[in-house]
Design an enzyme around this catalytic site. Structure first.
Site, mmCIF file in Angstrom:
data_model
loop_
_atom_site.group_PDB
_atom_site.id
_atom_site.type_symbol
_atom_site.label_atom_id
_atom_site.label_comp_id
_atom_site.label_asym_id
_atom_site.label_seq_id
_atom_site.Cartn_x
_atom_site.Cartn_y
_atom_site.Cartn_z
ATOM 1 N N HIS A 1 0.990 -1.171 0.164
ATOM 2 C CA HIS A 1 0.084 0.060 -0.066
ATOM 3 C C HIS A 1 0.838 1.211 0.096
ATOM 4 O O HIS A 1 2.014 1.310 0.434
ATOM 5 C CB HIS A 1 -0.885 -0.089 1.260
ATOM 6 C CG HIS A 1 -0.233 -0.150 2.540
ATOM 7 N ND1 HIS A 1 0.272 -1.357 2.905
ATOM 8 C CD2 HIS A 1 0.299 1.085 3.512
ATOM 9 C CE1 HIS A 1 0.900 -0.951 4.283
ATOM 10 N NE2 HIS A 1 0.734 0.157 4.501
ATOM 11 N N HIS B 1 0.995 5.187 1.255
ATOM 12 C CA HIS B 1 0.318 6.322 2.089
ATOM 13 C C HIS B 1 0.295 7.438 1.188
ATOM 14 O O HIS B 1 1.358 7.986 0.832
ATOM 15 C CB HIS B 1 1.134 6.464 3.469
ATOM 16 C CG HIS B 1 0.973 5.417 4.153
ATOM 17 N ND1 HIS B 1 0.068 5.426 5.410
ATOM 18 C CD2 HIS B 1 1.878 4.398 4.371
ATOM 19 C CE1 HIS B 1 0.356 4.213 6.170
ATOM 20 N NE2 HIS B 1 1.356 3.602 5.589
#
Ligand code: 5GP
Ligand code: ZN
Length: 135
Positions: free
Chosen positions: A98, A100
């Site tokens: 992922h 941010h």
């Protein structure tokens, strides 16, 4: 597999989703560093950046760029950090790739600190050569 982001991708865990395409889902972080802190989550389970095929990495960062622009407009933030943690020592807590996107304000409480590591210029050149030889 007991992976919280796989469950979010599959809709087994609810999330505030702000964007979705075939390969990525973008959600708001449950414990945001600032209002608007978002996560670009790959829809396919890869533990980290190194494990990901290059094409998907490219697509993920293009999504991050688009969402960053929308976050800037929505929050009127002064800056944005794009952060992508790999490994426990790097602060990774969810082992599913992922990115941010963290909106930054002039006076916020976010701390991103590179510490006070010191080294000699020869060492920098030496490690540069070593890295080059692995590319
Ligand atoms: P990491 O430290 O692995 O780079 O970041 C993981 C991020 O995922 C953290 O910022 C954490 O707040 C967020 N997170 C963990 N579990 C959930 C969840 O169930 N829902 C949402 N929206 N965010 C989560
Ligand atoms: Zn997963």
């Amino acid at each position: 597999m007991d992976c919280v982001f796989c469950k979010i991708v599959e809709g087994q865990i609810p999330s505030t989703t702000i964007f979705e395409d075939n390969d990525f889902k973008v959600i708001l972080d449950i414990s945001p560093a600032n209002l608007g802190h978002s996560l670009v989550i790959c829809k396919h389970h890869y533990e980290n950046l190194i494990e990901m095929p290059e094409e998907l990495v490219g697509k993920g960062f293009i999504v991050a760029k688009k969402v960053a622009k929308a976050i800037k407009e929505a929050t009127n933030c002064d800056g944005i950090n794009i952060l992508q943690n790999n490994g426990v020592v790097a602060g990774q807590t969810v082992f599913h790739f992922h990115i941010h996107i963290i909106p930054r304000l002039e006076k916020d409480s976010v701390k991103i600190d590179f510490g006070d590591f010191k080294t000699e210029s020869e060492k920098i050149i030496e490690i540069g050569e070593k890295i080059k030889n692995n590319l």
